[in-house]
Design a protein around this motif. Sequence first.
Motif, PDB file in Angstrom:
ATOM      1  N   VAL A 165       8.185  -2.698  -0.406  1.00  0.00           N
ATOM      2  CA  VAL A 165       8.083  -1.279  -0.737  1.00  0.00           C
ATOM      3  C   VAL A 165       9.221  -0.512  -0.065  1.00  0.00           C
ATOM      4  N   THR A 166       9.959   0.255  -0.868  1.00  0.00           N
ATOM      5  CA  THR A 166      11.053   1.072  -0.359  1.00  0.00           C
ATOM      6  C   THR A 166      10.781   2.571  -0.478  1.00  0.00           C
ATOM      7  N   ASP A 167       9.654   2.920  -1.082  1.00  0.00           N
ATOM      8  CA  ASP A 167       9.262   4.327  -1.196  1.00  0.00           C
ATOM      9  C   ASP A 167       8.397   4.692   0.002  1.00  0.00           C
ATOM     10  N   PHE A 168       8.800   5.732   0.730  1.00  0.00           N
ATOM     11  CA  PHE A 168       8.113   6.075   1.974  1.00  0.00           C
ATOM     12  C   PHE A 168       6.651   6.434   1.757  1.00  0.00           C
ATOM     13  N   GLU A 169       6.359   7.278   0.806  1.00  0.00           N
ATOM     14  CA  GLU A 169       4.967   7.712   0.614  1.00  0.00           C
ATOM     15  C   GLU A 169       4.078   6.550   0.186  1.00  0.00           C
ATOM     16  N   GLN A 170       4.600   5.646  -0.637  1.00  0.00           N
ATOM     17  CA  GLN A 170       3.809   4.474  -1.020  1.00  0.00           C
ATOM     18  C   GLN A 170       3.551   3.591   0.189  1.00  0.00           C
ATOM     19  N   ALA A 171       4.599   3.346   0.980  1.00  0.00           N
ATOM     20  CA  ALA A 171       4.435   2.523   2.174  1.00  0.00           C
ATOM     21  C   ALA A 171       3.464   3.169   3.152  1.00  0.00           C
ATOM     22  N   ARG A 172       3.588   4.469   3.321  1.00  0.00           N
ATOM     23  CA  ARG A 172       2.696   5.195   4.234  1.00  0.00           C
ATOM     24  C   ARG A 172       1.242   5.056   3.802  1.00  0.00           C
ATOM     25  N   ALA A 173       0.980   5.227   2.509  1.00  0.00           N
ATOM     26  CA  ALA A 173      -0.397   5.119   2.018  1.00  0.00           C
ATOM     27  C   ALA A 173      -0.958   3.722   2.242  1.00  0.00           C
ATOM     28  N   LEU A 174      -0.154   2.700   1.968  1.00  0.00           N
ATOM     29  CA  LEU A 174      -0.619   1.321   2.151  1.00  0.00           C
ATOM     30  C   LEU A 174      -0.937   1.036   3.616  1.00  0.00           C
ATOM     31  N   VAL A 175      -0.062   1.475   4.513  1.00  0.00           N
ATOM     32  CA  VAL A 175      -0.279   1.218   5.938  1.00  0.00           C
ATOM     33  C   VAL A 175      -1.467   2.012   6.466  1.00  0.00           C
ATOM     34  N   GLU A 176      -1.577   3.278   6.098  1.00  0.00           N
ATOM     35  CA  GLU A 176      -2.704   4.081   6.585  1.00  0.00           C
ATOM     36  C   GLU A 176      -4.034   3.530   6.075  1.00  0.00           C
ATOM     37  N   GLU A 177      -4.079   3.087   4.824  1.00  0.00           N
ATOM     38  CA  GLU A 177      -5.300   2.466   4.300  1.00  0.00           C
ATOM     39  C   GLU A 177      -5.632   1.196   5.082  1.00  0.00           C
ATOM     40  N   GLY A 178      -4.591   0.408   5.385  1.00  0.00           N
ATOM     41  CA  GLY A 178      -4.810  -0.822   6.122  1.00  0.00           C
ATOM     42  C   GLY A 178      -5.265  -0.580   7.546  1.00  0.00           C
ATOM     43  N   ILE A 179      -4.667   0.396   8.228  1.00  0.00           N
ATOM     44  CA  ILE A 179      -5.070   0.735   9.591  1.00  0.00           C
ATOM     45  C   ILE A 179      -6.543   1.130   9.630  1.00  0.00           C
ATOM     46  N   ALA A 180      -6.996   1.867   8.614  1.00  0.00           N
ATOM     47  CA  ALA A 180      -8.387   2.324   8.577  1.00  0.00           C
ATOM     48  C   ALA A 180      -9.367   1.168   8.456  1.00  0.00           C
ATOM     49  N   ARG A 181      -8.912  -0.010   8.016  1.00  0.00           N
ATOM     50  CA  ARG A 181      -9.814  -1.163   7.892  1.00  0.00           C
ATOM     51  C   ARG A 181     -10.082  -1.841   9.225  1.00  0.00           C
ATOM     52  N   LEU A 182      -9.289  -1.556  10.236  1.00  0.00           N
ATOM     53  CA  LEU A 182      -9.480  -2.176  11.537  1.00  0.00           C
ATOM     54  C   LEU A 182     -10.695  -1.570  12.245  1.00  0.00           C
ATOM     55  N   ASP A 183     -11.375  -2.384  13.042  1.00  0.00           N
ATOM     56  CA  ASP A 183     -12.555  -1.901  13.769  1.00  0.00           C
ATOM     57  C   ASP A 183     -12.193  -0.786  14.743  1.00  0.00           C
ATOM     58  N   HIS A 184     -11.072  -0.953  15.406  1.00  0.00           N
ATOM     59  CA  HIS A 184     -10.617   0.063  16.358  1.00  0.00           C
ATOM     60  C   HIS A 184      -9.185   0.452  15.987  1.00  0.00           C
ATOM     61  N   PRO A 185      -9.020   1.363  15.041  1.00  0.00           N
ATOM     62  CA  PRO A 185      -7.672   1.718  14.568  1.00  0.00           C
ATOM     63  C   PRO A 185      -6.770   2.175  15.702  1.00  0.00           C
ATOM     64  N   PRO A 186      -5.598   1.532  15.841  1.00  0.00           N
ATOM     65  CA  PRO A 186      -4.659   1.917  16.895  1.00  0.00           C
ATOM     66  C   PRO A 186      -3.801   3.087  16.442  1.00  0.00           C
ATOM     67  N   PRO A 187      -3.067   3.694  17.367  1.00  0.00           N
ATOM     68  CA  PRO A 187      -2.122   4.740  16.958  1.00  0.00           C
ATOM     69  C   PRO A 187      -1.007   4.156  16.110  1.00  0.00           C
ATOM     70  N   ILE A 188      -0.415   5.006  15.276  1.00  0.00           N
ATOM     71  CA  ILE A 188       0.614   4.561  14.348  1.00  0.00           C
ATOM     72  C   ILE A 188       1.743   5.584  14.323  1.00  0.00           C
ATOM     73  N   GLY A 189       2.966   5.098  14.327  1.00  0.00           N
ATOM     74  CA  GLY A 189       4.127   5.949  14.125  1.00  0.00           C
ATOM     75  C   GLY A 189       4.751   5.634  12.781  1.00  0.00           C
ATOM     76  N   LEU A 190       5.162   6.671  12.057  1.00  0.00           N
ATOM     77  CA  LEU A 190       5.717   6.509  10.711  1.00  0.00           C
ATOM     78  C   LEU A 190       7.107   7.150  10.672  1.00  0.00           C
ATOM     79  N   VAL A 191       8.096   6.366  10.223  1.00  0.00           N
ATOM     80  CA  VAL A 191       9.467   6.870  10.188  1.00  0.00           C
ATOM     81  C   VAL A 191      10.039   6.675   8.788  1.00  0.00           C
TER      82      VAL A 191
END
Length: 244
Positions: A165-191
Amino acid sequence: MATPRLLVKAAELTRSGALQSGPLLILQEIVNQQRGFAMIPSDTCYSLAARPTGLKMSRRINLVLDRKEEPISLAFDGVRRVQQWVQLDVAGARLLANLTPGPLTLVCRLLEGVHTEIADDVLAVPDRTLGVRIPDSRIETQLVEACNSPLTTVAVRDRTTKQPVTDFEQARALVEEGIARLDHPPPIGLVEARQPFAVTHSTVIRVPPQQGRFYDVLRAGAITEDQLDEALRSISPSELGSSN
């Protein structure tokens, strides 16, 4: 409580596409002290960066990115740090010196001193090999330097097509959805990237080879075999022997 997060848009980067010192320090804290993730531009797409520590990191990355269990390569900021992790022979050192930073991944044997927990739980490499990169991405190498550690370099891929994925908003959505699946979501930085991504993936080779003289090609890519051979042309038989 909401997960702490850093968001850096392309306009906030330097003209060369690097992080300013303030956001870099915050991102370093997220990755180092808080054991979180950074979604940053790599050479060909967005990738998920984390420190290769314990805590079953590879499983967390796989869950976030919806990927199967497979090896995780690391990004480095130079040959010196690479030599702290893998057995680098004369050919491997010459290739890194001549062709990186750039689109080349070397698969090498881990040093004996790299703990089994790191090899198995973080990198998912029970055969104790590791893919190492010295990328062109300034942000990637900035973060490695700031964290004083190599970082995971796992592509964010479309869940249907599996394409990077080279589109920022698409990548951001995929990562944020994935982070939410973790039992204890860690902090995330997005660039967000400021510079365009390369269109051709890296060349992946194994050194030392299982067959042949200097390397085995595992995946053809941006760097051709002619370029590899040219970089190794001056190695003498005595140098090759001394690396074994």
